[in-house]
Scaffold this active site. Structure first.
Site, PDB file in Angstrom:
ATOM      1  N   HIS A  59       0.846  -1.199   0.000  1.00 41.90           N
ATOM      2  CA  HIS A  59       0.000   0.000   0.000  1.00 41.90           C
ATOM      3  C   HIS A  59       0.875   1.240   0.000  1.00 41.90           C
ATOM      4  CE1 HIS A  59       0.638  -1.463   4.104  1.00 41.90           C
ATOM      5  NE2 HIS A  59       0.678  -0.202   4.491  1.00 41.90           N
ATOM      6  N   HIS A 106       0.931   5.166   1.039  1.00 48.61           N
ATOM      7  CA  HIS A 106       0.280   6.206   1.836  1.00 48.61           C
ATOM      8  C   HIS A 106       0.402   7.516   1.049  1.00 48.61           C
ATOM      9  CE1 HIS A 106       0.408   3.987   5.825  1.00 48.61           C
ATOM     10  NE2 HIS A 106       1.373   3.351   5.182  1.00 48.61           N
TER      11      HIS A 106
HETATM   12  P1  AMP Z   1       1.618   0.271   7.369  1.00 52.93           P
HETATM   13  O1  AMP Z   1       1.913   0.485   8.814  1.00 52.93           O
HETATM   14  O2  AMP Z   1       2.508   1.020   6.449  1.00 52.93           O
HETATM   15  O3  AMP Z   1       1.528  -1.205   7.050  1.00 52.93           O
HETATM   16  O4  AMP Z   1       0.189   0.924   7.116  1.00 52.93           O
HETATM   17  C1  AMP Z   1      -1.016   0.278   7.395  1.00 52.93           C
HETATM   18  C2  AMP Z   1      -2.046   1.345   7.498  1.00 52.93           C
HETATM   19  O5  AMP Z   1      -3.323   0.742   7.423  1.00 52.93           O
HETATM   20  C3  AMP Z   1      -2.014   2.132   8.798  1.00 52.93           C
HETATM   21  O6  AMP Z   1      -1.768   3.519   8.525  1.00 52.93           O
HETATM   22  C4  AMP Z   1      -3.390   1.906   9.403  1.00 52.93           C
HETATM   23  O7  AMP Z   1      -3.910   3.054  10.032  1.00 52.93           O
HETATM   24  C5  AMP Z   1      -4.202   1.524   8.186  1.00 52.93           C
HETATM   25  N1  AMP Z   1      -5.374   0.724   8.465  1.00 52.93           N
HETATM   26  C6  AMP Z   1      -5.461  -0.388   9.226  1.00 52.93           C
HETATM   27  N2  AMP Z   1      -6.727  -0.850   9.217  1.00 52.93           N
HETATM   28  C7  AMP Z   1      -7.445  -0.027   8.425  1.00 52.93           C
HETATM   29  C8  AMP Z   1      -8.805   0.030   8.019  1.00 52.93           C
HETATM   30  N3  AMP Z   1      -9.713  -0.886   8.411  1.00 52.93           N
HETATM   31  N4  AMP Z   1      -9.200   1.036   7.201  1.00 52.93           N
HETATM   32  C9  AMP Z   1      -8.305   1.967   6.782  1.00 52.93           C
HETATM   33  N5  AMP Z   1      -7.018   1.969   7.126  1.00 52.93           N
HETATM   34  C10 AMP Z   1      -6.584   0.980   7.944  1.00 52.93           C
END
Ligand code: AMP
Length: 188
Positions: free
Chosen positions: A174, A176
């Site tokens: 993903h 950001h």
């Molecule tokens: P990372 O730490 O780079 O793997 O980013 C994962 C991201 O997913 C974090 O910023 C979380 O806040 C986000 N996240 C986790 N669960 C959800 C959800 N259900 N909807 C939207 N974002 C989410």
């Protein structure tokens, strides 16, 4: 190596930038995100260390690496449920290949995640192979479309956390997309 940084590159020619590393230490919530296991994930422990500015121990780093290995088993993640609409999200852009939705724990006025609908082994950027070039380019272009739609195309940041050392917490690639406020450099 601490959890503060993994690696980073950027372009002074562009007002936008691409970063590989961690977001602000304030990024991580103390609570477990919605729909995720209550298991105290070593990566989350890693984030807690970043918040308290305490250096990681060798034991902690080993635990985070073990968690990442498990995470790369290919098991579905919360993002698969978002793609299938099994759980709700606020979608800001979608096409046949990617989905972009608001982060549940935003770190900026605009914080959108852009993901491939078909993971195809891309649990993390570190798993990218030549066959992924098309989707990787598509994800970057989709990020720019998101920035335009969100009114931040004049200045935004794209971040990819890859692997346990960067405190990646969801093992479905993903991007950001962050903006709407002045960003700092270096990131931390
Ligand atoms: P990372 O730490 O780079 O793997 O980013 C994962 C991201 O997913 C974090 O910023 C979380 O806040 C986000 N996240 C986790 N669960 C959800 C959800 N259900 N909807 C939207 N974002 C989410």
């Amino acid at each position: 190596m601490s959890c503060q940084y993994m690696a980073a590159f950027g372009s002074s020619l562009l007002r936008s930038s691409i970063t590989f590393g961690v977001l602000s230490p304030l990024k991580r919530p103390n609570s477990i995100p919605l729909f995720q296991s209550s298991f105290q994930h070593p990566v989350r422990q890693c984030a807690r260390r970043a918040m308290s500015r305490v250096s990681a121990t060798h034991d902690d780093e080993a635990a985070a690496r073990a968690a990442a290995t498990e995470a790369n088993s290919g098991a579905p993640t919360i993002f698969d449920k978002i793609i299938s609409k099994e759980i709700p999200s606020t979608i800001v852009y979608e096409d046949e290949k990617v989905l972009a939705f608001r982060d549940i724990n935003p770190q900026a006025p605009v914080h959108v995640l852009v993901i491939p609908k078909f993971r195809d082994g891309l649990t993390e950027l570190g798993k990218a192979e030549p066959r992924h070039e098309d989707i990787l380019g598509h994800l970057l272009h989709a990020s720019k479309i998101v920035a335009e739609k969100e009114g931040i195309v004049d200045g935004f940041r794209v971040v990819i956390n890859s692997g346990a050392t960067a405190c990646q917490s969801v093992y479905h690639l993903h991007l950001h997309v962050l903006g709407g406020r002045q960003m700092k450099w270096p990131p931390g």
